[in-house]
Design a protein around this motif. Structure first.
Motif, mmCIF file in Angstrom:
data_model
loop_
_atom_site.group_PDB
_atom_site.id
_atom_site.type_symbol
_atom_site.label_atom_id
_atom_site.label_comp_id
_atom_site.label_asym_id
_atom_site.label_seq_id
_atom_site.Cartn_x
_atom_site.Cartn_y
_atom_site.Cartn_z
ATOM 1 N N LEU A 38 -31.377 37.999 -2.351
ATOM 2 C CA LEU A 38 -32.307 36.992 -3.092
ATOM 3 C C LEU A 38 -31.212 36.066 -3.904
ATOM 4 O O LEU A 38 -31.711 35.449 -4.892
ATOM 5 C CB LEU A 38 -33.001 37.843 -4.054
ATOM 6 C CG LEU A 38 -33.802 38.945 -3.267
ATOM 7 C CD1 LEU A 38 -34.619 39.794 -4.368
ATOM 8 C CD2 LEU A 38 -34.671 38.367 -2.304
ATOM 9 N N SER A 41 -31.902 32.203 -5.597
ATOM 10 C CA SER A 41 -32.839 31.975 -6.652
ATOM 11 C C SER A 41 -32.039 31.421 -7.736
ATOM 12 O O SER A 41 -30.958 31.640 -8.151
ATOM 13 C CB SER A 41 -33.286 33.381 -7.227
ATOM 14 O OG SER A 41 -34.063 33.118 -8.315
ATOM 15 N N VAL A 82 -35.502 36.893 2.114
ATOM 16 C CA VAL A 82 -36.104 38.035 3.078
ATOM 17 C C VAL A 82 -35.787 39.640 2.482
ATOM 18 O O VAL A 82 -34.639 39.708 2.074
ATOM 19 C CB VAL A 82 -35.440 37.682 4.444
ATOM 20 C CG1 VAL A 82 -36.042 38.946 5.335
ATOM 21 C CG2 VAL A 82 -35.686 36.396 4.747
ATOM 22 N N LEU A 83 -36.628 40.308 2.390
ATOM 23 C CA LEU A 83 -36.399 41.669 2.000
ATOM 24 C C LEU A 83 -35.608 42.505 2.694
ATOM 25 O O LEU A 83 -36.208 42.734 3.920
ATOM 26 C CB LEU A 83 -37.860 42.124 1.528
ATOM 27 C CG LEU A 83 -38.521 41.902 0.256
ATOM 28 C CD1 LEU A 83 -39.718 42.607 0.148
ATOM 29 C CD2 LEU A 83 -37.702 41.849 -1.124
ATOM 30 N N LEU A 99 -42.940 43.250 -6.212
ATOM 31 C CA LEU A 99 -42.183 41.980 -6.081
ATOM 32 C C LEU A 99 -43.132 41.073 -6.128
ATOM 33 O O LEU A 99 -42.971 39.766 -5.288
ATOM 34 C CB LEU A 99 -41.510 42.175 -4.919
ATOM 35 C CG LEU A 99 -40.381 43.047 -4.880
ATOM 36 C CD1 LEU A 99 -39.724 43.452 -3.225
ATOM 37 C CD2 LEU A 99 -39.012 42.838 -5.809
ATOM 38 N N ASN A 102 -43.571 35.928 -6.344
ATOM 39 C CA ASN A 102 -42.233 35.339 -6.068
ATOM 40 C C ASN A 102 -42.384 34.183 -4.854
ATOM 41 O O ASN A 102 -43.513 33.963 -4.567
ATOM 42 C CB ASN A 102 -41.277 36.522 -5.659
ATOM 43 C CG ASN A 102 -40.896 37.344 -6.978
ATOM 44 O OD1 ASN A 102 -40.157 36.632 -7.727
ATOM 45 N ND2 ASN A 102 -41.150 38.487 -7.171
ATOM 46 N N LEU A 104 -40.891 35.034 -1.975
ATOM 47 C CA LEU A 104 -40.323 35.947 -0.815
ATOM 48 C C LEU A 104 -40.865 35.647 0.765
ATOM 49 O O LEU A 104 -42.036 35.097 0.539
ATOM 50 C CB LEU A 104 -40.490 37.319 -0.906
ATOM 51 C CG LEU A 104 -39.981 37.964 -2.237
ATOM 52 C CD1 LEU A 104 -40.414 39.371 -2.370
ATOM 53 C CD2 LEU A 104 -38.450 37.798 -2.217
ATOM 54 N N TYR A 105 -40.288 35.481 1.789
ATOM 55 C CA TYR A 105 -40.722 35.013 2.763
ATOM 56 C C TYR A 105 -40.130 35.937 4.234
ATOM 57 O O TYR A 105 -39.587 36.891 3.879
ATOM 58 C CB TYR A 105 -40.490 33.705 3.457
ATOM 59 C CG TYR A 105 -38.729 33.270 3.348
ATOM 60 C CD1 TYR A 105 -38.277 33.395 4.391
ATOM 61 C CD2 TYR A 105 -38.037 32.937 2.123
ATOM 62 C CE1 TYR A 105 -36.636 32.991 4.521
ATOM 63 C CE2 TYR A 105 -36.753 32.793 1.940
ATOM 64 C CZ TYR A 105 -36.322 32.724 3.400
ATOM 65 O OH TYR A 105 -34.947 32.525 3.222
ATOM 66 N N ASN A 126 -46.846 36.034 -2.221
ATOM 67 C CA ASN A 126 -45.370 35.612 -1.636
ATOM 68 C C ASN A 126 -45.830 34.619 -0.530
ATOM 69 O O ASN A 126 -47.034 34.209 -0.213
ATOM 70 C CB ASN A 126 -44.546 36.664 -1.092
ATOM 71 C CG ASN A 126 -44.012 37.255 -2.431
ATOM 72 O OD1 ASN A 126 -42.995 36.645 -3.189
ATOM 73 N ND2 ASN A 126 -44.360 38.640 -2.902
ATOM 74 N N SER A 149 -50.579 36.557 0.550
ATOM 75 C CA SER A 149 -49.053 36.866 0.767
ATOM 76 C C SER A 149 -48.727 36.323 2.206
ATOM 77 O O SER A 149 -47.761 36.417 2.585
ATOM 78 C CB SER A 149 -48.573 38.154 0.630
ATOM 79 O OG SER A 149 -48.415 38.619 -0.430
ATOM 80 N N LYS A 970 -41.025 26.427 -3.877
ATOM 81 C CA LYS A 970 -39.686 27.177 -3.419
ATOM 82 C C LYS A 970 -38.376 26.299 -3.105
ATOM 83 O O LYS A 970 -37.410 26.785 -3.312
ATOM 84 C CB LYS A 970 -40.361 27.560 -2.027
ATOM 85 C CG LYS A 970 -40.595 26.800 -0.796
ATOM 86 C CD LYS A 970 -41.313 27.478 0.333
ATOM 87 C CE LYS A 970 -42.666 27.860 0.001
ATOM 88 N NZ LYS A 970 -43.276 28.328 1.032
#
Length: 975
Positions: A38, A41, A82-83, A99, A102, A104-105, A126, A149, A970
Motif C-alpha cells: 500500500l 498512498s 492490492v491486498l 479496510l 479506501n 483498494l482494487y 473500495n 466495493s 484515486k
C-alpha cells in the motif's frame, strides 16, 4: 546419560521461549509486506510501521494479551493498492480486518478463506473487481461489510450457511447477478442489520423474513422486488429502519405493519403501492416517513400530527385527499415536508417551523386553501418554499419575501394578492422568484436589485403597476425576466443591458412607454425579446440587429422609423405589426421608407444603379429559378407531394429551398436514423438536414416505429417538439421539421468543423492542443448538464459519443443527434428505460445486468469521451486486447505514476501532462461501475472547472439525506 537429557531439556526450554519471538517476527514481516503493498498512498497512517518498532505500537494495530496481532483497523485512510491476502491470513490470531472506505482494487482471492478466526470483516466502499470468494470456512464471522466495493458475478450465497453467527450482513451496492431472494439469508437468525440495497435481488419478499426477529435495520431498496409486502414483516418488532424504496412492489401496506412500534425510518417510495396509509398511524416513533411516488389514496392519518419525533414527511405524487393534520411538525425539529401532486385540501399547517429548523415546504399542485400562515415569515432556515398550483388567498406575509436562506419562492397559480415587499433585499440566496398567475399588485420594490442571486423572475399575469426598478441591471445572474400582462408603466430601464446572463425578456401587455434602450443590443445571450402591446415609441435600436434572437416581438406599440435590415425579412412580419409609424423597403404590408433629406450623392447613385439594373436582375432571377426548378424536377430524390413545416426558431428559408438540396451530391453523412445533407442558402447560411424515410420504419427513437396510426405520429411530434424547445449554446440547434406522408426532414445548424471523432481519430484529424481539448470537454459537459438538469423534463441522450459532439468554426462543442434520446416523463414511475441503446465502447456496464438506463448512463459515456480526449485513442483498440475497451485499459494502467502518465496522448507536451491527469480523474469517476457512485453532470462540470493540481476531489452522493458514499480521487494519490 542424565547430562544428555538435561542438555536436551535445556534446548527444548530455549526453543519454547524463543518461539513467540519468531512468530512475532513473522507478524512484523507480514505487516511490513502489507505496508509495501500500500506504499503508493499519500497518507501518513503507516509511518509508524517500522522494522525497529513493536507491531503493537503500529497505527491501526491492536494486539491480544500475548502480544499477537488481533485487529487491523485501517478504514477511511485513502489506502491504495492490492491486498496481499495470502500474507495477511497468516496472522494466526487476527479476528478483525477493517479496510472499508479506501481505494483498494484488484480481486479478492480464495486466500481470504484462510483467515479462520475472523469475526469482523470490512472491505466495503473500495474498488475491487471480479466476484467475491467462497467464505464457508469463516464460521466465526459476526460482521461482514462488502457494500459498494465493485464485486460482481454470483455472490456465494451458499457459503452463508456456515456463517450462522452473522449479526451484520452488508453487501448492497454491488452489481451481482440477478437472483431471487436467497433462502440462505432467512437462516441467519442472529442478524440485526441486513443491507441488501442495489444488489439485483428480484422476485417477492419471502414471508419467512418475519423469522429474523432480531432485525433492527432491513434495507432492500433499489432492487427488482415485486408482489406485496408480506404481512409477516409485522413480526419484526425490533425494526428501527425499513427501506423498500424504488422496487416494483404492489398491493397495500400490510395489516400488522402497526406492530413495528419502534420503527423510526420507513421508506417505501417509488413503488406501485395503493390503498390508504392508515397503518402508519400507529408508528408513533417515526422520525422519517417516505411514501412518495405510489398510488396511495384516502386521507393522511390525523395521528401524524401528534408524532413527537417526526421531522421528515414525503408523500408527493400520490392520490391523497382531505386535510393535513394541523399540528404536523410542531413537536420536533421538523426538517421538510413534501406532499406535492396530491388532492389535499384545507389550510397549510401553521407550526411546522415552530422549532426553527424547517428547510423545505413543498406543497405544490394540491387544493390547499386559506392564507399562508404568518409563522413562516420568521422561518429563517427555509431554503425552498413552494406552494404553487393551489387555491391560496390573502397576502403573502412580508417576511417570506426576505428569508435569508431561501433559494426558491414559488407561490404561482393561486389567488394571492398584495405587494412584494422591500423585505426581498434580505433574500441574498434566492435564485427563483415565481409568483405568476395571481392577483399581486403594487409597485415592484427597488430593493429587488439587492437579491443578487436571482436567476429567474416570474411575475407575469398579475396586477403590478408603476415603474420597473431601475436597479434591475444589478442582477448579473438573471436569465429570465417575465413581467408580461401586468400594468407596469414608465420606461424600460437602460440598466437592463447590464444583465449579461439574460436569455429571455418578456414585458408584453403592459403600458410601458419611451424608447427601447439600445443597451439591450449588448446582451450576448439574449434569445427571446417580447415587448409587444405596450406604448413604446421612437426607433427600433440598430443594436438589436446584432443579436441572434430566436423570437422578437415588438408588435402593437408606437414605434417609428425603419425596421433594421436584419429584421427586414418575411419571417419577422408578425413581429412589427400594429406600429403604423414603421417602414421597410423590403417587407410587404409596411409603408416604404422615404430617403433622408441629407442623403449623400453616393447613396443616390447606388439607388439609380439599382433602379436601372432591376429589369436585368429580374430577368436573370427568372432564368435562375427556371433552371433550378428544372434541376429540382430532375434530381430531387423525394416524392412531389405536400409538405408540412413546423418551425422552432425564426426561419429565413422555405421548405422548398431545403428540399432542393436533399440529393446525393450534398450528402455529408449517414446514420442509423437517416442520411445528412448540407444546405447552403442563397444568403450564405449553412444548414444540416437529416432525411428520415418513414418507409424505412426508422424514427428519432429506435424504440419508435413509424406507421400511420395517429398515436405513433403524435408520439413522434411530441418528442420532436420537446427536443426543439432546447435552448443551449452547447446543444445543436434544431430549426424545424418538414414532414410529408413518406418522409421527415430535420433541419439543424451546420457545424463546419465536423465531429470530435473526426478531429481525434480519422484521416482528416487535426492537431488539437490541450487547451482546445479541455474547452471541448467543459462545453460538452455543460450541454449534457443542461439536458439532465436544465430542461423542464429530464432528457437522457443515450448515445453520447465523440461522433455526436460537433464543433463549430471556433471549435466550440455542441451535443448532437438525439436519435436515441429519452425524455423522462415527470409522472414516470421509474427514472429509467429498458430500451437497449448506445454504441459499443460507450455503453455503461449496467446494461449487462439490468438493461436499465438513466442519466448516469450518459455520465458513463461522457467519461469515455474524456478518456478519448486525454489519450487520443478510440474506445475500442486492438492494443487493449480481446473484449477490452478504453475503460478497462485505463484501469490496467493504475499501477504507478509512470503508468498513469503513459495514458496521456504523446502529442500533448510533457509539461501539461499533470494538468491532463486532472481530467482523467474526472473520467475515472464518471466510468465507475456502480451508477449510484457516478457524479451527476452538474458535479462533472464543477470538477472540470474547479479541479486544481494536488487537490483531492471527492463526491458525496446521498439518497434522501441518508446512506452516503464518498469516493475519493484515486489518481491524485499516484501523483
Amino acid at each position: 546419560m542424565s547430562s544428555y537429557r538435561q542438555i536436551l531439556l535445556c534446548f527444548g526450554l530455549m526453543f519454547c521461549f524463543y518461539l513467540p519471538c519468531c512468530v512475532k517476527s513473522d507478524e512484523l514481516q507480514i505487516l511490513l509486506n502489507l505496508k509495501s503493498a500500500l506504499n503508493e498512498s499519500n497518507t501518513n497512517v503507516l509511518d509508524s510501521w517500522e522494522a525497529t518498532s513493536s507491531v503493537c505500537s503500529f497505527n491501526g494495530i491492536t494486539c491480544n494479551a500475548q502480544g499477537f496481532v488481533k485487529e487491523i483497523e485501517l478504514s477511511h485512510q485513502n489506502l491504495l493498492g492490492v491486498l496481499p491476502l495470502d500474507s495477511i491470513c497468516q496472522l494466526q490470531y487476527l479476528d478483525k480486518l477493517s479496510l472499508g472506505f479506501n481505494l483498494l482494487y484488484g480481486e479478492i482471492t480464495e486466500e481470504l478463506g484462510n483467515c479462520l478466526k475472523l469475526q469482523y470483516l470490512d472491505l466495503g466502499n473500495n474498488f475491487f473487481t471480479g466476484s467475491f470468494p467462497d467464505i464457508s470456512s469463516l464460521s466465526n464471522l459476526h460482521y461482514l461489510y462488502l457494500n459498494g466495493s465493485g464485486f460482481s458475478g454470483t455472490f456465494p450465497w451458499k457459503s452463508l450457511e456456515n456463517t450462522t453467527n452473522l449479526a451484520v450482513l452488508s453487501i448492497g451496492d454491488n452489481p451481482f447477478d440477478r437472483i431471487e431472494f436467497p433462502d440462505q439469508i432467512l437462516k441467519l437468525k442472529k442478524l440485526y442489520w441486513l443491507y441488501m440495497a442495489n444488489c439485483s435481488i428480484e422476485g417477492k419478499i419471502p414471508p419467512a423474513i418475519g423469522n429474523l426477529t432480531e432485525l433492527i435495520e432491513l434495507e432492500l431498496q433499489y432492487n427488482y422486488l415485486s408482489g406485496e409486502i408480506p404481512a409477516e414483516i409485522g413480526k419484526l418488532h425490533k425494526l428501527w429502519q425499513l427501506e423498500l424504496y424504488n422496487n416494483e412492489l404492489t398491493g397495500k401496506l400490510p395489516v400488522g405493519l402497526r406492530n413495528l412500534t419502534k420503527l423510526e425510518f420507513f421508506d417505501a417510495s417509488a413503488n406501485n403501492l395503493e390503498g390508504d396509509i392508515s397503518e402508519v398511524r400507529y408508528l408513533t416513533n417515526l422520525v422519517s416517513l417516505q411514501l412518495f411516488k405510489n398510488k396511495f389514496s384516502g386521507e393522511v392519518p390525523p395521528e401524524l400530527g401528534e408524532f413527537k419525533k417526526l421531522v421528515n414527511l414525503s408523500l408527493y405524487t400520490n392520490l391523497l385527499t382531505g386535510l393535513l393534520p394541523q399540528k404536523l411538525g410542531s413537536w420536533a425539529e421538523f426538517n421538510y415536508i413534501d406532499v406535492s401532486e396530491n388532492f389535499l385540501t384545507g389550510p397549510i399547517p401553521p407550526d411546522m417551523c415552530k422549532k426553527g429548523t424547517m428547510r423545505a415546504v413543498l406543497m405544490l399542485q394540491n387544493k390547499f386553501s386559506g392564507e399562508i400562515p404568518t409563522t413562516y415569515a420568521s422561518c429563517t432556515t427555509l431554503k425552498r418554499f413552494r406552494v404553487s398550483n393551489n387555491s391560496l388567498i390573502g397576502i403573502v406575509p412580508a417576511g417570506i419575501w426576505g428569508l435569508p436562506e431561501v433559494d426558491i419562492i414559488d407561490v404561482a397559480y393561486n389567488q394571492l394578492e398584495g405587494p412584494i415587499t422591500a423585505d426581498i433585499k434580505n433574500a441574498k440566496q434566492m435564485g427563483i422568484l415565481s409568483a405568476e398567475y395571481n392577483r399581486f399588485s403594487g409597485e415592484l420594490p427597488e430593493e429587488i436589485s439587492e437579491a443578487k442571486s436571482l436567476v429567474r423572475i416570474e411575475l407575469h399575469e398579475n396586477q403590478f403597476f408603476g415603474k420597473i426598478p431601475h436597479g434591475i441591471g444589478e442582477l448579473k445572474r438573471l436569465s429570465n425576466l417575465n413581467l408580461q400582462n401586468n400594468r407596469l408603466s414608465g420606461s424600460i430601464p437602460n440598466s437592463l443591458g447590464s444583465c449579461a446572463s439574460i436569455s429571455n425578456i418578456n414585458m408584453a401587455d403592459n403600458v410601458l412607454s419611451g424608447k427601447i434602450p439600445s443597451s439591450l443590443g449588448s446582451l450576448p445571450t439574449l434569445n427571446s425579446l417580447n415587448l409587444s402591446r405596450n406604448q413604446l415609441s421612437g426607433k427600433i435600436p440598430e443594436s438589436l440587429s446584432l443579436l441572434k434572437l430566436n423570437l422578437v416581438d415588438l408588435s402593437y406599440n408606437r414605434l417609428t422609423g425603419p425596421i433594421p435590415t436584419s429584421f427586414s425579412i418575411e419571417a419577422y412580419n408578425g413581429s412589427f405589426i400594429g406600429n403604423p409609424g414603421l417602414c421597410s423597403s423590403t417587407i410587404r404590408h409596411f409603408k416604404q421608407c422615404q430617403p433622408d433629406s441629407d442623403m449623400s450623392k453616393d447613396t443616390h447613385t447606388l439607388i439609380l444603379w439599382l433602379t436601372l439594373g432591376a429589369p436585368i436582375l429580374l430577368v436573370s432571377l427568372g432564368c435562375f429559378l427556371y433552371i433550378r426548378r428544372n434541376e429540382k424536377d430532375n434530381s430531387l430524390p423525394l416524392k412531389e407531394e405536400s409538405w408540412n413545416i413546423k418551425s422552432f426558431h425564426v426561419l429565413t428559408f422555405t421548405e422548398y429551398e431545403i428540399l432542393d438540396f436533399v440529393k446525393q451530391e450534398n450528402l455529408i453523412g449517414k446514420g442509423g436514423s437517416g442520411n445528412v445533407y448540407k444546405v447552403t442558402l442563397p444568403n450564405g447560411v449553412e444548414l444540416a438536414v437529416k432525411h428520415i424515410r418513414k418507409s424505412h420504419r426508422k424514427s428519432l427513437s429506435t424504440s419508435m416505429v413509424f406507421n400511420k396510426s395517429a398515436g405513433k405520429e403524435k408520439e413522434f411530434d411530441m418528442e420532436v417538439q420537446t427536443l426543439s424547445s432546447i435552448r443551449h449554446v452547447n446543444v445543436v440547434k434544431l430549426y424545424c421539421s418538414i414532414t410529408s406522408e413518406d418522409s421527415c426532414l430535420l433541419v439543424y445548424e451546420y457545424l463546419r468543423n465536423g465531429s470530435l471523432w473526426d478531429r481525434l481519430h480519422t484521416s482528416n484529424k487535426m492537431e488539437l492542443d490541450w487547451d482546445i481539448r479541455y474547452k471541448i470537454a467543459v462545453g460538452a459537459a455543460k450541454g449534457l448538464e443542461y439536458l439532465h438538469h436544465g430542461c423542464e423534463r429530464l432528457v437522457i441522450h443515450r448515445d453520447v459519443k465523440s461522433s455526436n459532439i460537433l464543433l463549430d468554426e471556433f471549435m466550440k462543442p455542441r451535443i448532437a443527434d438525439f436519435g436515441l434520446a429519452k425524455i423522462v416523463q415527470s409522472n414516470g414511475a421509474k427514472d429509467s428505460t429498458h430500451v437497449i441503446a448506445g454504441t459499443h465502447g460507450y455503453i455503461a456496464p449496467e446494461y449487462g445486468y439490468t438493461y436499465k438506463v438513466n442519466e448516469k448512463s450518459d455520465v458513463y459515456s461522457f467519461g469515455v469521451v474524456l478518456m478519448e480526449l486525454v489519450s487520443g485513442k478510440r474506445p475500442i483498440e486492438p492494443e487493449f486486447g480481446d473484449n477490452k475497451d478504453i475503460v478497462s485499459w485505463v484501469c490496467s494502467k493504475m499501477n504507478n505514476k509512470e503508468s498513469i502518465l503513459s495514458i496521456v496522448d504523446p502529442r500533448i507536451p510533457e509539461v501539461l501532462k499533470e494538468d491532463v491527469i486532472k481530467v482523467l480523474r474526472v473520467a475515472i469517476l464518471c466510468t465507475t461501475r456502480l451508477p449510484a457512485v457516478r457524479p451527476t453532470m452538474r458535479t462533472v462540470v464543477h470538477m472540470l472547472e474547479e479541479a486544481e493540481p494536488c487537490k483531492l476531489v471527492g463526491i458525496v452522493i446521498s439518497k434522501e439525506g441518508e446512506h452516503k458514499i464518498k469516493e475519493a480521487d484515486k489518481f491524485n494519490l499516484l501523483l
